[in-house]
Design a protein around this motif. Structure first.
Motif, short mmCIF file in Angstrom:
data_model
loop_
_atom_site.label_atom_id
_atom_site.label_comp_id
_atom_site.label_asym_id
_atom_site.label_seq_id
_atom_site.Cartn_x
_atom_site.Cartn_y
_atom_site.Cartn_z
N GLU A 14 86.85 -61.83 66.01
CA GLU A 14 85.98 -60.79 66.58
C GLU A 14 85.21 -61.32 67.77
OE1 GLU A 14 84.80 -57.06 66.93
OE2 GLU A 14 85.75 -57.53 65.02
N GLY A 15 84.68 -62.54 67.65
CA GLY A 15 83.85 -63.09 68.71
C GLY A 15 84.58 -63.86 69.79
N GLU A 16 85.61 -64.60 69.42
CA GLU A 16 86.27 -65.51 70.36
C GLU A 16 87.76 -65.25 70.51
OE1 GLU A 16 84.50 -67.63 72.11
OE2 GLU A 16 82.62 -67.38 71.00
N GLY A 17 88.27 -64.24 69.84
CA GLY A 17 89.72 -64.03 69.81
C GLY A 17 90.25 -63.12 70.89
N HIS A 18 91.56 -63.18 71.03
CA HIS A 18 92.30 -62.30 71.94
C HIS A 18 93.50 -61.77 71.19
CE1 HIS A 18 94.45 -60.75 75.37
NE2 HIS A 18 95.49 -61.45 74.98
N MET A 32 87.91 -71.58 72.46
CA MET A 32 86.49 -71.91 72.61
C MET A 32 86.34 -73.40 72.87
SD MET A 32 85.38 -71.37 68.61
CE MET A 32 83.66 -71.38 68.96
N THR A 33 85.11 -73.84 73.12
CA THR A 33 84.87 -75.23 73.45
C THR A 33 84.63 -76.11 72.22
OG1 THR A 33 82.51 -74.79 73.77
CG2 THR A 33 83.94 -74.66 75.72
N ASP A 34 84.48 -75.54 71.06
CA ASP A 34 84.25 -76.30 69.83
C ASP A 34 85.58 -76.67 69.19
OD1 ASP A 34 81.47 -76.06 70.11
OD2 ASP A 34 81.49 -74.12 69.09
N GLU A 39 90.31 -76.19 65.49
CA GLU A 39 91.22 -76.92 64.59
C GLU A 39 91.28 -76.26 63.22
OE1 GLU A 39 89.87 -80.95 64.45
OE2 GLU A 39 91.03 -81.54 66.21
N ARG A 40 90.13 -75.86 62.71
CA ARG A 40 90.08 -75.19 61.40
C ARG A 40 90.84 -73.87 61.44
NH1 ARG A 40 84.66 -72.99 58.40
NH2 ARG A 40 85.71 -72.14 56.57
N ALA A 41 90.65 -73.09 62.49
CA ALA A 41 91.37 -71.82 62.64
C ALA A 41 92.88 -72.07 62.73
CB ALA A 41 90.88 -71.07 63.87
N ILE A 53 91.58 -78.30 77.80
CA ILE A 53 91.79 -77.85 79.17
C ILE A 53 90.47 -78.10 79.88
CG2 ILE A 53 92.22 -75.86 80.66
CD1 ILE A 53 93.87 -74.71 78.30
N THR A 54 90.52 -78.91 80.92
CA THR A 54 89.29 -79.31 81.60
C THR A 54 89.22 -78.87 83.06
OG1 THR A 54 90.30 -81.45 82.10
CG2 THR A 54 88.96 -81.32 80.11
N LYS A 55 90.34 -78.42 83.61
CA LYS A 55 90.38 -78.06 85.02
C LYS A 55 89.40 -76.94 85.32
CE LYS A 55 93.59 -76.91 88.69
NZ LYS A 55 94.96 -76.59 89.03
N ASN A 56 88.50 -77.19 86.29
CA ASN A 56 87.51 -76.22 86.74
C ASN A 56 86.61 -75.73 85.61
OD1 ASN A 56 88.59 -76.33 89.37
ND2 ASN A 56 90.10 -74.77 88.85
N ARG A 57 86.32 -76.59 84.64
CA ARG A 57 85.50 -76.21 83.51
C ARG A 57 84.42 -77.27 83.29
NH1 ARG A 57 86.98 -72.19 80.56
NH2 ARG A 57 85.70 -72.91 78.86
N ALA A 58 83.22 -76.81 82.93
CA ALA A 58 82.14 -77.74 82.62
C ALA A 58 82.38 -78.41 81.27
CB ALA A 58 80.80 -77.01 82.60
N LYS A 59 82.94 -77.64 80.32
CA LYS A 59 83.23 -78.17 78.99
C LYS A 59 84.71 -77.95 78.70
CE LYS A 59 80.22 -77.41 75.67
NZ LYS A 59 79.35 -76.65 74.73
N PRO A 60 85.34 -78.85 77.95
CA PRO A 60 86.76 -78.67 77.64
C PRO A 60 87.00 -77.46 76.74
CG PRO A 60 85.88 -80.58 76.49
CD PRO A 60 84.80 -80.09 77.40
N LEU A 61 88.12 -76.78 76.96
CA LEU A 61 88.49 -75.59 76.18
C LEU A 61 89.63 -75.95 75.25
CD1 LEU A 61 88.36 -72.46 75.75
CD2 LEU A 61 90.16 -72.32 77.46
N TYR A 62 89.53 -75.50 74.01
CA TYR A 62 90.59 -75.66 73.01
C TYR A 62 90.99 -74.28 72.55
CZ TYR A 62 88.84 -80.40 72.94
OH TYR A 62 88.46 -81.66 73.31
N PHE A 63 92.26 -74.11 72.25
CA PHE A 63 92.68 -72.81 71.72
C PHE A 63 93.87 -72.98 70.78
CE2 PHE A 63 95.04 -73.38 75.60
CZ PHE A 63 96.28 -72.81 75.38
N THR A 64 94.03 -71.96 69.97
CA THR A 64 95.16 -71.87 69.06
C THR A 64 95.71 -70.46 69.16
OG1 THR A 64 95.96 -72.24 66.81
CG2 THR A 64 93.80 -71.22 67.02
N MET A 65 96.98 -70.32 68.84
CA MET A 65 97.56 -68.98 68.85
C MET A 65 98.76 -68.92 67.93
SD MET A 65 99.44 -68.72 72.55
CE MET A 65 98.13 -69.44 73.48
N VAL A 66 99.04 -67.70 67.47
CA VAL A 66 100.24 -67.42 66.70
C VAL A 66 100.90 -66.21 67.35
CG1 VAL A 66 99.52 -68.45 64.52
CG2 VAL A 66 98.91 -66.08 65.01
#
Length: 127
Positions: A14-18, A32-34, A39-41, A53-66
């Motif tokens: 709901e908050g961070e998904g697509h 998200m950046t956490d 990892e838990r998701a 993913i760090t390109k053009n970002r202040a904090k690294p981005l992590y993501f998962t998908m199915v």
């Protein structure tokens, strides 16, 4: 899987998904950046962890998908825990997915029909 894990994952979606499509496959993604949260998701959904993913970002981005059937299964599992806007989004995507599956041509059968029509026409049986 426990009900509280499903509720937790629904809140994260709901908050961070697509929810969307990539090509013709349904996709459920969380980014998200956490890293620990993503990892838990990923573990819960049996997905893969991507990043950082760090390109053009202040904090690294992590993501998962199915994708595909896995995403469809998760969307149906999480549906009752999602808000009204996300539920409407899920309904629209699943309805479109179901209708596309019904319209998808069977290329082998179409090819066989085309070949049979050409052979019959060549032999004088009409089209």
């Amino acid at each position: 899987m426990k009900a509280r894990q499903i509720t937790w994952l629904a809140g994260l979606v709901e908050g961070e998904g697509h929810i969307g499509r990539r090509a013709h496959r349904i996709r459920l993604a969380i980014g998200m950046t956490d890293q620990d949260v993503v990892e838990r998701a990923a573990q819960l959904m049996a997905g893969r962890l991507y990043g950082p993913i760090t390109k053009n970002r202040a904090k690294p981005l992590y993501f998962t998908m199915v994708f595909g059937r896995s995403a469809v299964g998760w969307l149906m599992t999480l549906y009752s825990e999602l808000g009204a806007r996300r539920q409407a989004e899920v309904r629209a995507i699943l309805l479109d997915w179901r209708n596309r599956a019904r319209r998808k041509p069977n290329w082998n059968r179409l090819q066989a029909r085309t070949n049979a029509s050409a052979v019959m026409a060549a032999r004088g049986f009409g089209s």
